[in-house]
Scaffold this active site. Structure first.
Site, PDB file in Angstrom:
ATOM      1  N   GLU A 147       7.226  32.804 -23.066  1.00  0.00           N
ATOM      2  CA  GLU A 147       6.135  32.927 -24.043  1.00  0.00           C
ATOM      3  C   GLU A 147       5.471  34.303 -24.025  1.00  0.00           C
ATOM      4  O   GLU A 147       4.249  34.431 -23.943  1.00  0.00           O
ATOM      5  CB  GLU A 147       5.106  31.813 -23.842  1.00  0.00           C
ATOM      6  CG  GLU A 147       5.663  30.438 -24.192  1.00  0.00           C
ATOM      7  CD  GLU A 147       4.599  29.360 -24.323  1.00  0.00           C
ATOM      8  OE1 GLU A 147       3.448  29.597 -23.909  1.00  0.00           O
ATOM      9  OE2 GLU A 147       4.923  28.279 -24.830  1.00  0.00           O
TER      10      GLU A 147
ATOM     11  N   GLU B  29      10.618  23.961 -23.942  1.00  0.00           N
ATOM     12  CA  GLU B  29       9.378  23.190 -23.819  1.00  0.00           C
ATOM     13  C   GLU B  29       9.131  22.468 -25.137  1.00  0.00           C
ATOM     14  O   GLU B  29       9.359  23.019 -26.209  1.00  0.00           O
ATOM     15  CB  GLU B  29       8.158  24.083 -23.509  1.00  0.00           C
ATOM     16  CG  GLU B  29       8.145  24.671 -22.116  1.00  0.00           C
ATOM     17  CD  GLU B  29       6.866  25.442 -21.820  1.00  0.00           C
ATOM     18  OE1 GLU B  29       5.810  25.131 -22.424  1.00  0.00           O
ATOM     19  OE2 GLU B  29       6.918  26.364 -20.978  1.00  0.00           O
TER      20      GLU B  29
END
Length: 455
Positions: free
Chosen positions: A159, A355
């Protein structure tokens, strides 16, 4: 016959080192930024987390019972190389974990950096300091030398776009947009250098980025809103993937950075490294889509999942068609299919979901049951849409929802749980840290067993 999940599909689950391991100073580990930061009021620190460091054998046994084909975890830089020197005990821990996973036919999927920069590197300027590029490459070379023959799937930086656009939300310091995007550029160069090293050394696996990708809807059919969606997508999503896949910045994103005075300094050497270090596949985290409108105010706004606004380009708005989790995040399973198709249409590389999940207040009953039908419903809807994306022609190689086991949420502590396995602790009390299987554990076990949803 409609396509469905391939036989070798990587049904998995995910965690990150600082949120699950504990053992924050055990066996030579140095502090990371997560160990020394100010903890949000009402939550807890990461010093014990759920003690996976000491209980990984017990946890892997549960992962095997769950039926996992893959386990996506991160390696703590400060456990492996505190103060820039290799820590044999840190190497030993991850060697034991990887060996145990492989003994149980669970594919290790490794993220090398997940929000946990060593504290001494942060104190020396962190990612804003160009020296961190080579330090990161040296660290990754150590990982490849030790685990490169056993790990088939590597992810560079988790991320990165969240760190650049909403770093204060996940625990990094407040900085100007110019400083953030110079840091971000150094991360992109570091990622490319590491990818280049990995390919040059001839390791047998694949390596790629792991951003958080959220397709962007326009708030209306007004041309200004459509352009806002294009700009938001460029800055939030394609900037990070274009560099990883094509070795160059997205032109729309670069224009936005120049317009707001945040364009980084890019050297000719940087350009050469970016062009030479492109990825093999795309890993990405998906939680929701975003909706934007044209924006004419004077101030920027930033948040983790609801996004941000930049005057003249876009502002996030509420999508009234989407329900929210109890923590206020939109739920958009169809957006998952949309996002998968959008990524694959742009890049034509295999994709791995690393995720996807729902945070909730799980309740442990007196007989140690956890009835989390809301999690089953959430995951079921997303898996169904992922299967439709595969039928659309998207090459999806695996699905690793967040998270394998309860862990410490970065800014909401233990009260926000994601796991298939309940850990008996709260923000205030460690209790016995006992593990209990949730209803979603038994449901996901059946999904994996049948290579897809059957009920």
């Amino acid at each position: 016959m409609a396509k469905t999940f391939p036989e070798n599909f990587l049904w998995g689950a995910s965690t990150s080192a600082y949120q699950v391991e504990g053992g924050w100073n055990a066996d030579g580990k140095g502090p990371s930024v997560q160990d020394v930061k100010d903890i949000p009021a009402g939550t807890t620190d990461f010093k014990v987390a759920v003690d996976h460091y000491h209980r990984f054998a017990e946890d892997v046994k549960l992962f095997k019972e769950l039926g996992l084909k893959a386990y996506r975890f991160s390696i703590a830089w400060s456990r492996v190389m505190p103060n820039g020197k290799v820590n044999p005990e840190g190497i030993k821990f991850y060697r034991n974990l990887i060996n145990l996973l492989k003994e149980n036919q669970i594919e290790p999927i490794v993220t090398v950096f997940h929000f946990d920069l060593p504290a001494e590197i942060d104190q020396a300027g962190g990612w804003e300091n160009r020296e961190t590029i080579q330090q990161f490459a040296d660290y990754c070379d150590v990982l490849f030398e030790n685990f490169g023959q056993d790990v088939k799937y590597w992810q560079t930086i988790n991320e990165q776009n969240v760190m650049a656009l909403a770093g204060s939300v996940i625990g990094t310091s407040q900085k100007s947009m110019r400083e953030k995007f110079q840091e971000n550029h150094h991360m992109l160069v570091a990622q490319a250098l590491v990818t280049k090293h990995y390919h040059e050394q001839g390791y047998p696996g694949k390596i790629g980025p792991a951003p958080n990708i959220a397709s962007v809807y326009a708030a209306s059919d007004r041309p200004a809103d459509q352009l806002a969606a294009l700009n938001m997508s460029a800055l939030r999503n394609w900037l990070f993937l274009d560099v990883a896949v094509y070795g160059r910045y997205n032109h729309n994103a670069w224009h936005i950075l120049e317009s707001i005075g945040a364009a980084p300094v890019v050297t000719e050497t940087d350009r050469e490294i970016l062009a030479a270090g492109t990825c093999d596949y795309i890993a990405f985290n998906y939680y929701n889509t975003m909706t934007v409108a044209a924006y004419f105010a004077k101030e920027n706004q930033i948040d983790q999942q609801s996004g941000f606004g930049i005057p003249g380009f876009f502002q996030t708005v509420t999508n009234e068609h989407l329900p929210l989790t109890e923590f206020g995040w939109p739920i958009d399973p169809q957006g998952f299919r949309f996002t998968l198709n959008e990524i694959y249409s742009r890049y034509h590389l295999p994709v791995l979901i690393t995720e996807n999940g729902i945070g909730a207040h799980d309740e442990l009953t007196e007989d140690h049951q956890i009835h989390d039908q809301y999690r089953i419903d959430y995951l079921k809807q997303h898996i169904q849409q992922m299967e439709l994306a595969i039928q659309d022609g998207v090459e999806v190689i695996g699905y690793c929802p967040w998270s394998a086991i309860d862990l410490i949420s970065t800014h909401e502590g233990m009260r926000k749980r994601y796991g298939f396995i309940y850990v008996n602790r709260t923000d205030d009390e460690l209790k016995d840290l006992a593990r209990y299987k949730k209803d979603s554990f038994n449901w996901y076990q059946r999904v994996i067993e049948h290579n897809g949803i059957v009920d």
